[in-house]
Design an enzyme around this catalytic site. Structure first.
Site, mmCIF file in Angstrom:
data_model
loop_
_atom_site.group_PDB
_atom_site.id
_atom_site.type_symbol
_atom_site.label_atom_id
_atom_site.label_comp_id
_atom_site.label_asym_id
_atom_site.label_seq_id
_atom_site.Cartn_x
_atom_site.Cartn_y
_atom_site.Cartn_z
ATOM 1 N N PRO A 9 21.641 40.245 -3.107
ATOM 2 C CG PRO A 9 20.071 39.637 -1.691
ATOM 3 C CD PRO A 9 21.430 39.302 -2.397
ATOM 4 C CG ASP A 32 24.836 46.189 -13.192
ATOM 5 O OD1 ASP A 32 25.325 46.880 -13.997
ATOM 6 O OD2 ASP A 32 24.356 45.152 -13.320
ATOM 7 C CE LYS A 54 22.390 58.318 -13.138
ATOM 8 N NZ LYS A 54 21.577 58.740 -14.032
ATOM 9 N N GLY A 88 22.578 40.684 -7.482
ATOM 10 C CA GLY A 88 22.023 39.189 -7.629
ATOM 11 C C GLY A 88 22.994 38.030 -7.908
ATOM 12 C CG ASP A 89 23.966 34.174 -10.391
ATOM 13 O OD1 ASP A 89 24.878 33.449 -9.663
ATOM 14 O OD2 ASP A 89 23.736 33.629 -11.508
ATOM 15 C CG MET A 163 18.527 16.418 -3.943
ATOM 16 S SD MET A 163 17.700 16.185 -2.497
ATOM 17 C CE MET A 163 16.401 17.532 -2.923
#
Length: 483
Positions: A9, A32, A54, A88-89, A163
């Site tokens: 993050p 990014d 860019k 992030g991911d 689970m």
């Protein structure tokens, strides 16, 4: 190799260890705008840095152009590491799935390095738990930047259950009230480990499929389960758990090579080394024709002892330098010593035999070469090291002295993995150290660095023993791949 890396993050402390490993070796980084400044600062100075937002500081790059750029950079030099660094991911609203598809279409290999998603990390950072037993038992994650609608159809959202294997019948029943029986599902057990197993199934067969796997498992329900972006299938060591037994601090290069090839790597030193204090006190190291080192540890111990005693490496005078292998030679080079002899086979026996031949040839040229006795050869080695070296010198009547400057002790293992596919031994002592705590019964294969290590492995009960062609990290890696 291409790496799709999740940068997390923003805070540099939330970049994963694997992300740091990969980024440190990057030749090209395409990043990014959401990547944190602290992470951008980790990009190697030598790497080519490309802002994916860019071109020439003004024009934005389209997603297709980014995909083409990744492929182009990878195709231009397949020995380069191309890192696509994403906030992030990479697979959670990061369009990493599209980039993976483009890479697969180009016929290239890649690795996904998952990142800490802002969807969960940012609320946690702010003290807001996404789930709580008293308030919320689940969470769906959506983007308000959907390509079709600002607020997407909730029925199109992917549902993820943790689970859920034990309650799969009840889960399937409730899901069938909302979704089509043919809705794609994926059940992933033991995720990210060598024992990972994936079952793709329609929702109507979910419970039946769950009976075929063991928890822990993640159940994913949604159309994305139809995608096949399995980036690990072409990696030669995928599905292998490999245990490295080298002393602490000696395994990093090999571990990286094995991880890059798809292995789950466990670094578990079975021995530790320590300098024998005062071992150089009152010892004469001058007047010898040869000074020989039998390990990198020996080199480090030697220079540590010199520093501690205020002595100088010039005391060895004009002695020629011998090293047991290339790694030991490189360690000596770091300290400014040029090595005169490294045997073709990196082990103690060949080091001793090579020195015998060299000393005999020099004796022929100079009949007084071996007089006085202490002016021939000095070995710096481990306490209780391999006895073959001394035996060879005695049998060939080569006067020598030795100073034991470090010792090896076993490490008591607190935990040994239940399953090990390959265990790597780099000395006979690492074999003994492992067997002293665990024994060989759970291990399928042992890859050993040399003949003496392999003999010890067989002596300790390992049935499938493979010896690397040379005592190098590269040959150990090759032996693991070919095993």
């Amino acid at each position: 190799m291409i790496f799709l890396v999740g940068a997390g993050p923003g805070d540099a402390g939330l970049l994963t260890l694997r992300g740091i490993e990969v980024l440190s070796r990057a030749d090209v980084v395409i990043y990014d705008r959401l990547v944190g400044d602290g992470i951008l600062a980790m990009i190697p100075e030598t790497a080519e840095k490309i802002d994916a937002g860019k071109i020439a500081g003004s024009h934005k790059i389209s997603q297709r152009e980014i995909e083409n750029l990744i492929v182009e950079k990878a195709m231009s030099d397949k020995n380069k590491n191309i890192v696509r660094l994403k906030g992030g991911d990479p697979f959670l609203f990061g369009r990493g799935g599209e980039e993976a598809q483009a890479i697969i279409k180009a016929g290239l290999n890649f690795e996904v390095v998952p990142g800490v998603s802002s969807a969960l990390a940012v609320p946690a950072w702010a003290g807001v738990p996404p789930t709580h037993r008293d308030f919320s038992s689940g969470v769906n994650i959506f983007t308000a930047h959907d390509k079709n609608n600002l607020i997407p159809d909730f029925n199109d959202a992917t549902a993820i259950f943790l689970m859920g294997v034990g309650n799969s019948k009840e889960l399937q029943k409730e899901l069938l009230e909302r979704f089509s029986p043919d809705m794609p599902c994926a059940v992933i057990s033991n995720g990210t480990t060598a024992r990972q197993k994936i079952i793709k199934t329609p929702l109507k067969n979910l419970s039946q499929s769950c009976e075929k796997i063991n928890p822990p498992a993640v159940i994913l329900v949604g159309k994305v389960a139809e995608l096949n972006l399995d980036w690990r299938k072409n990696l030669p060591l995928d599905g292998k758990k490999i245990l490295i037994t080298r002393p602490a601090g000696r395994s990093e290069k090999l571990a990286l090579m094995l991880r890059d090839a798809g292995a789950e790597v466990v670094i578990m030193p079975t021995i530790k080394t320590s300098v024998i204090k005062n071992s150089l006190n009152n010892k004469n190291i001058s007047g010898y024709s040869w000074a020989a080192f039998t390990s990198v540890t020996g080199v480090e111990a030697f220079f540590e002892l010199l520093r501690d005693t205020g002595r100088d490496v010039r005391e060895i005078g004009n002695a020629k330098i011998a090293a047991i292998g290339q790694a030991t030679a490189e360690a000596l080079k770091v300290h400014g010593l040029r090595v005169d002899f490294v045997p073709e086979i990196f082990d103690g026996e060949n080091l001793a035999l090579g020195l015998v031949n060299l000393i005999r040839n020099e004796k022929i040229k100079n009949t007084s070469y071996l007089l006085p006795p202490n002016s021939c050869l000095l070995m710096f080695r481990a306490l209780d090291g391999t006895p073959e070296i001394a035996k060879i010198f005695r049998e060939n009547k080569i006067p020598y002295d030795e100073i034991c400057i470090y010792k090896t002790d076993f490490v008591k293992l607190n935990h040994v993995p239940k399953f090990i596919d390959i265990i790597i031994f780099t000395s006979a002592s690492t074999v003994k150290g492992f067997c002293a705590s665990a024994g060989p019964s759970r291990v399928q294969k042992a890859v050993c660095i040399g003949r003496q290590t392999a003999e010890e492995a067989r002596h300790c009960g390992f049935a499938d023993v493979i010896t690397a062609k040379k005592a190098t990290v590269e040959e150990i890696f090759t032996a693991c791949v070919n095993s």
